[in-house]
Design a protein around this motif. Sequence first.
Motif, short mmCIF file in Angstrom:
data_model
loop_
_atom_site.label_atom_id
_atom_site.label_comp_id
_atom_site.label_asym_id
_atom_site.label_seq_id
_atom_site.Cartn_x
_atom_site.Cartn_y
_atom_site.Cartn_z
N ALA A 44 -54.52 -9.15 -2.46
CA ALA A 44 -54.18 -7.78 -2.87
C ALA A 44 -53.98 -6.88 -1.65
O ALA A 44 -53.08 -6.04 -1.62
CB ALA A 44 -55.26 -7.22 -3.77
N TYR A 45 -54.84 -7.05 -0.65
CA TYR A 45 -54.71 -6.27 0.58
C TYR A 45 -53.35 -6.52 1.21
O TYR A 45 -52.65 -5.58 1.61
CB TYR A 45 -55.84 -6.66 1.55
N ARG A 46 -52.96 -7.78 1.30
CA ARG A 46 -51.68 -8.11 1.93
C ARG A 46 -50.50 -7.57 1.13
O ARG A 46 -49.50 -7.15 1.71
CB ARG A 46 -51.57 -9.63 2.12
N GLN A 47 -50.61 -7.59 -0.19
CA GLN A 47 -49.53 -7.04 -1.02
C GLN A 47 -49.34 -5.54 -0.78
O GLN A 47 -48.22 -5.06 -0.57
CB GLN A 47 -49.82 -7.30 -2.50
N VAL A 48 -50.45 -4.81 -0.83
CA VAL A 48 -50.38 -3.36 -0.71
C VAL A 48 -50.00 -2.94 0.71
O VAL A 48 -49.08 -2.15 0.93
CB VAL A 48 -51.72 -2.71 -1.12
N VAL A 49 -50.71 -3.50 1.70
CA VAL A 49 -50.45 -3.12 3.08
C VAL A 49 -49.05 -3.57 3.51
O VAL A 49 -48.34 -2.84 4.22
CB VAL A 49 -51.53 -3.70 4.01
N GLY A 50 -48.63 -4.74 3.07
CA GLY A 50 -47.29 -5.22 3.40
C GLY A 50 -46.21 -4.26 2.93
O GLY A 50 -45.25 -3.96 3.66
N ALA A 51 -46.35 -3.77 1.70
CA ALA A 51 -45.36 -2.83 1.16
C ALA A 51 -45.37 -1.52 1.93
O ALA A 51 -44.31 -0.96 2.25
CB ALA A 51 -45.64 -2.58 -0.32
N LEU A 52 -46.56 -1.01 2.25
CA LEU A 52 -46.65 0.26 2.97
C LEU A 52 -46.14 0.15 4.40
O LEU A 52 -45.56 1.09 4.95
CB LEU A 52 -48.10 0.76 2.95
N VAL A 53 -46.35 -1.01 5.03
CA VAL A 53 -45.83 -1.21 6.39
C VAL A 53 -44.30 -1.32 6.37
O VAL A 53 -43.62 -0.83 7.27
CB VAL A 53 -46.47 -2.46 7.04
N LEU A 54 -43.75 -1.94 5.33
CA LEU A 54 -42.30 -1.99 5.19
C LEU A 54 -41.72 -0.57 5.10
O LEU A 54 -40.71 -0.24 5.75
CB LEU A 54 -41.91 -2.78 3.95
N PHE A 55 -42.39 0.27 4.34
CA PHE A 55 -41.97 1.67 4.26
C PHE A 55 -42.05 2.34 5.63
O PHE A 55 -41.13 3.04 6.05
CB PHE A 55 -42.84 2.40 3.24
N ALA A 56 -43.16 2.09 6.35
CA ALA A 56 -43.34 2.70 7.67
C ALA A 56 -42.27 2.24 8.65
O ALA A 56 -41.91 2.96 9.58
CB ALA A 56 -44.73 2.36 8.21
N LEU A 57 -41.73 1.04 8.44
CA LEU A 57 -40.71 0.50 9.32
C LEU A 57 -39.42 1.31 9.27
O LEU A 57 -38.59 1.23 10.18
CB LEU A 57 -40.43 -0.96 8.96
N PHE A 58 -39.26 2.11 8.23
CA PHE A 58 -38.07 2.95 8.11
C PHE A 58 -38.42 4.44 8.16
O PHE A 58 -37.52 5.28 8.12
CB PHE A 58 -37.35 2.66 6.78
N ASN A 59 -39.71 4.76 8.24
CA ASN A 59 -40.17 6.15 8.24
C ASN A 59 -40.41 6.61 9.67
O ASN A 59 -41.49 6.43 10.22
CB ASN A 59 -41.44 6.29 7.40
N SER A 60 -39.40 7.19 10.29
CA SER A 60 -39.48 7.57 11.69
C SER A 60 -40.40 8.77 11.89
O SER A 60 -40.85 9.40 10.93
CB SER A 60 -38.08 7.89 12.23
#
Length: 396
Positions: free
Chosen positions: A217-233
Amino acid sequence: MYVMSRFSYITRAVWLLSLISLFTDLASEMLYPIMPLYLQSIGFSVFFIGLLEGVAEATAGLSKGYFGQWSDRLGRRVPFVQWGYGLSALSKPMLAILATPVWVLLARTLDRLGKGLRTGARDALLSDETTPDNKGKVFGFHRSMDTLGAVFGPTVALLWLTSQPGEFRPLFLIAFLPGLLAIGIAFLLKERQTVPSNRPVQPFWASFSYWRVASPAYRQVVGALVLFALFNSSDAFLLLLARQRGLSDATVVGLYIWYNAVYVLSAWPLGHLADKLGSRRLLVAGLLVFALVYGGVAVAHTTWAFAAMFGLYGVYAAATEGVGKAWVSNLCRKADAGAALGTFSGLSSLATLGASVGAGLLWQWRGPSLTFGVTAVVALGVAGYLAVVRLREQAA
């Protein structure tokens, strides 16, 4: 007595950590909205500003997971908090000494190293001070106090620039004073008895090794949020866009104050709402607001349009930053909270390196509208995923 018992989750340590963050953010945010304006005034390009912000955040990212591990392993949080805030305070007057690219990079890197040193331990200390049912409230309260400093700091900068237009460098010396006050308060913190983690500390270059042992569950949630951060300058691009669209320096700083004021007023109530409705729902709603903001600023040209978007941006930040940490902290063992939260914050900061450099390149290639439009689309995708994904495992 009723009021005191109702807010009993705001312990002495939570108050002290919140005050420390308030004064540190007062110092940092006094400089943040003027930093891109100052760098442009001494000849820095938009690409270099993005690169500088990205490298600074990458430094924080690499160090957050590493020092979070050390905090867990030693079972101690307070020394990491004290040294971390100390380094950030020291970096402020450095920016007033020289204006060369290498020196500016060194000062920003030292500031972000301090952030990396303290973040995992501080967030773990906040998590240790409360129960799962109150984590949204505690992290929301801390974010409100933290961001209150982000209202006062730019206000000082606005008053200064109003009376001394274009005189940026003295502000770097003024910002050192609240940083010193934060250090003094940090020495009032007392160590909370914590069971040391039995996980070995990984080398600096393997500081995100917690990912391998984290719950699905940690990897699912954090993975999604990090993907968002990868485009959030970096937010610096929002400020640069407002300036490029014809707004004055004072108006740009005023917009930043407005954003932080909305954030302050929203963070604690939204933390309460997260505890009632669930972190997932509020985080998804926040990402949808973000998509609206980035889509909106891509076509905004007037002061009122930017004011509306910056206000909504404050609502987004209040609905995601503290709430995200509260959610993540419930997906790990208590003894691993420093590594789990440090890894989350660290990966997000590293992603900001790619986001900021990419945004700088895309801006120079195709302009700001496409830059913000792409990020809005990614935010919608991540919000949709988090809304429907079935977590394979709840709290460890």
